[in-house]
Design an enzyme around this catalytic site. Structure first.
Site, PDB file in Angstrom:
ATOM      1  N   TYR A 270     -38.467 -71.363  37.367  1.00 37.97           N
ATOM      2  CA  TYR A 270     -38.761 -72.232  36.225  1.00 37.97           C
ATOM      3  C   TYR A 270     -37.476 -72.453  35.448  1.00 37.97           C
ATOM      4  O   TYR A 270     -36.460 -71.795  35.704  1.00 37.97           O
ATOM      5  CB  TYR A 270     -39.812 -71.569  35.317  1.00 37.97           C
ATOM      6  CG  TYR A 270     -39.324 -70.265  34.729  1.00 37.97           C
ATOM      7  CD1 TYR A 270     -39.405 -69.075  35.445  1.00 37.97           C
ATOM      8  CD2 TYR A 270     -38.722 -70.233  33.469  1.00 37.97           C
ATOM      9  CE1 TYR A 270     -38.907 -67.886  34.927  1.00 37.97           C
ATOM     10  CE2 TYR A 270     -38.233 -69.045  32.949  1.00 37.97           C
ATOM     11  CZ  TYR A 270     -38.329 -67.880  33.686  1.00 37.97           C
ATOM     12  OH  TYR A 270     -37.836 -66.716  33.176  1.00 37.97           O
TER      13      TYR A 270
ATOM     14  N   GLU B  19     -16.304 -30.755  25.375  1.00 38.76           N
ATOM     15  CA  GLU B  19     -15.041 -31.434  25.679  1.00 38.76           C
ATOM     16  C   GLU B  19     -14.941 -32.820  25.050  1.00 38.76           C
ATOM     17  O   GLU B  19     -13.865 -33.430  25.047  1.00 38.76           O
ATOM     18  CB  GLU B  19     -14.810 -31.510  27.195  1.00 38.76           C
ATOM     19  CG  GLU B  19     -15.793 -32.357  27.921  1.00 38.76           C
ATOM     20  CD  GLU B  19     -15.529 -32.334  29.431  1.00 38.76           C
ATOM     21  OE1 GLU B  19     -14.804 -31.455  29.895  1.00 38.76           O
ATOM     22  OE2 GLU B  19     -16.084 -33.197  30.116  1.00 38.76           O
TER      23      GLU B  19
ATOM     24  N   THR C  91     -37.725 -67.804  28.292  1.00 42.38           N
ATOM     25  CA  THR C  91     -38.927 -68.078  29.084  1.00 42.38           C
ATOM     26  C   THR C  91     -40.094 -68.501  28.213  1.00 42.38           C
ATOM     27  O   THR C  91     -40.951 -69.270  28.646  1.00 42.38           O
ATOM     28  CB  THR C  91     -39.284 -66.830  29.911  1.00 42.38           C
ATOM     29  OG1 THR C  91     -38.188 -66.532  30.755  1.00 42.38           O
ATOM     30  CG2 THR C  91     -40.510 -67.043  30.765  1.00 42.38           C
TER      31      THR C  91
ATOM     32  N   LYS D 174     -35.772 -53.586  27.577  1.00 43.40           N
ATOM     33  CA  LYS D 174     -36.478 -54.231  28.684  1.00 43.40           C
ATOM     34  C   LYS D 174     -36.398 -53.298  29.879  1.00 43.40           C
ATOM     35  O   LYS D 174     -35.309 -52.884  30.277  1.00 43.40           O
ATOM     36  CB  LYS D 174     -35.834 -55.585  29.015  1.00 43.40           C
ATOM     37  CG  LYS D 174     -36.596 -56.362  30.081  1.00 43.40           C
ATOM     38  CD  LYS D 174     -36.065 -57.779  30.249  1.00 43.40           C
ATOM     39  CE  LYS D 174     -36.907 -58.520  31.296  1.00 43.40           C
ATOM     40  NZ  LYS D 174     -36.512 -59.921  31.441  1.00 43.40           N
TER      41      LYS D 174
ATOM     42  N   THR E 120     -36.095 -62.813  27.021  1.00 41.54           N
ATOM     43  CA  THR E 120     -36.298 -61.359  27.008  1.00 41.54           C
ATOM     44  C   THR E 120     -35.087 -60.590  27.544  1.00 41.54           C
ATOM     45  O   THR E 120     -34.946 -59.402  27.268  1.00 41.54           O
ATOM     46  CB  THR E 120     -37.532 -60.971  27.855  1.00 41.54           C
ATOM     47  OG1 THR E 120     -37.319 -61.377  29.201  1.00 41.54           O
ATOM     48  CG2 THR E 120     -38.788 -61.609  27.308  1.00 41.54           C
ATOM     49  N   ASP E 121     -34.206 -61.259  28.304  1.00 34.86           N
ATOM     50  CA  ASP E 121     -33.128 -60.512  28.969  1.00 34.86           C
ATOM     51  C   ASP E 121     -32.199 -59.804  27.983  1.00 34.86           C
ATOM     52  O   ASP E 121     -31.741 -58.688  28.254  1.00 34.86           O
ATOM     53  CB  ASP E 121     -32.299 -61.447  29.864  1.00 34.86           C
ATOM     54  CG  ASP E 121     -33.070 -61.904  31.092  1.00 34.86           C
ATOM     55  OD1 ASP E 121     -34.140 -61.338  31.373  1.00 34.86           O
ATOM     56  OD2 ASP E 121     -32.595 -62.838  31.768  1.00 34.86           O
TER      57      ASP E 121
HETATM   58  N1  DAS Z   1     -34.519 -66.409  31.320  1.00 38.69           N
HETATM   59  C1  DAS Z   1     -34.547 -65.148  30.687  1.00 38.69           C
HETATM   60  C2  DAS Z   1     -34.021 -65.189  29.289  1.00 38.69           C
HETATM   61  O1  DAS Z   1     -33.875 -66.243  28.729  1.00 38.69           O
HETATM   62  C3  DAS Z   1     -35.789 -64.370  30.860  1.00 38.69           C
HETATM   63  C4  DAS Z   1     -36.820 -64.377  29.788  1.00 38.69           C
HETATM   64  O2  DAS Z   1     -36.795 -65.006  28.760  1.00 38.69           O
HETATM   65  O3  DAS Z   1     -37.827 -63.664  29.994  1.00 38.69           O
HETATM   66  O4  DAS Z   1     -33.753 -64.133  28.782  1.00 38.69           O
END
Ligand code: DAS
Length: 327
Positions: free
Chosen positions: A27, A285, A14, A166, A93-94
């Site tokens: 987007y 366990e 992003t 995240k 960010t993912d």
């Molecule tokens: N499209 C996602 C990514 O590339 C989201 C992001 O970047 O925030 O991880």
């Protein structure tokens, strides 16, 4: 001393995304090339020189072994190269937490290495990417950043790779959190404050970067799942499995019995938690079952660590537990 020089590796996400309309929600990630991004950053009076290289320009859901290997190789040579004082990786960010942790485990860290992303595309109202990037440049050019492992800069916070996760899909300030430790620093374009001292004494890489990543599926536990679902995941040569368990790494009894039987045959079974702030301690366990407790690592980071350990020939559950105890 001259101006610090930072290598900036672009991978997309992003932060490099464009909506084409400042008011749109949807987007396309990975649209802005790193050279254009750095030209834009040149508008700000940053006391840093950048050298940009494009490693990929994709959403981070598509980042895996191929991009990891390219990033690792380039960063490893940059850390050795006297021309650079540190490095920044722009990243979606993912899966940033997984890439950051993988690099943290496998890079020599004599110089700062910082991942940065954005929650909003570059042309959105209230876009956060350039602010995060400017903050990341401040962090990566600070010699005090060395000795803290790979870092992630988001929302004016500096997080250690081992802790970063995240936790939200919206919002810019609190989309990431450090768990179980909070932020290791706070940063703005004008200031940087570290909390505490660096903790990594050894600059050498802790593990060899995997030549091939072993197959380690994640089983997401839920009420009513049965052993057949675990069995199906193990069908294709899995060397280990991470259970995103309910509560403190729990799973239905038929699943537990199947995995204990497979663990006796050498499968590594890690009990993690599907709970956001899940801590999974060892239970008595676990010894009998030959299971490993993920402690504070969430399932995706537990998988990252287990792949690295297996690829490094670490297959004894007790030794694996030792690394999970202190990642
Ligand atoms: N499209 C996602 C990514 O590339 C989201 C992001 O970047 O925030 O991880």
């Amino acid at each position: 001393m001259g101006r610090p020089k930072l290598l900036v590796l672009g991978t997309g996400g992003t932060i490099a995304g464009v909506a084409g309309d400042a008011m749109r929600h949807d987007y396309r990630p990975g649209q802005i090339g790193i050279e254009d991004w750095l030209a834009d950053a040149g508008k700000f009076a940053l006391d840093v020189d950048f050298a940009g290289e494009q490693i990929a320009n994709i959403g981070s859901e598509d980042i895996g072994p191929t991009v990891w290997a390219k990033l690792h190789a380039r960063l490893e040579s940059a850390v050795e190269d006297p021309a650079y004082d540190g490095a920044i990786v722009t990243h979606g960010t993912d899966t940033a937490e997984e890439t950051a942790f993988l690099l943290d485990l496998t890079l020599p860290l004599a110089k700062p290495v910082v991942l940065v992303g954005a929650m909003r595309p570059a042309d959105a109202v209230g876009s956060d990417g350039m602010r995060n990037f400017v903050n990341a440049a401040r962090v990566a050019s600070d010699p005090e950043a060395a000795g803290r492992g790979v870092l992630l800069v988001m929302g004016d916070r500096v997080l250690a790779a081992r802790d970063a996760r995240k936790v939200r899909t919206r919002g810019t300030d609190d989309a990431f959190r450090g768990f179980p430790r909070g932020a290791v620093g706070i940063v703005t374009p004008a200031s940087l404050e570290w909390f505490g001292k660096p903790w990594r004494e050894e600059a050498a890489a802790r593990f060899v970067f995997p030549g091939a990543f072993p197959h380690v599926p994640i089983l997401y536990a839920a009420g009513g799942i049965d052993a057949a679902q675990a069995d199906a995941l193990l069908a294709s040569d899995a060397r280990g499995i991470v259970v995103a368990g309910v509560g403190e790494g729990n799973m239905p009894d038929p699943v537990r019995r199947l995995l204990a039987a497979r663990a006796r045959d050498g499968l590594i079974v890690v009990r993690a938690s599907r709970v956001d702030e899940g801590l999974v301690d060892r239970e008595p366990e676990d010894d009998a079952n030959r299971f490993v407790a993920a402690r504070a690592l969430n399932p995706q980071k537990a998988r990252t660590l287990l792949m690295v350990l297996l690829a490094n020939g670490v297959t004894d559950p007790a030794r694996i537990q030792g690394v999970f105890d202190n990642p």
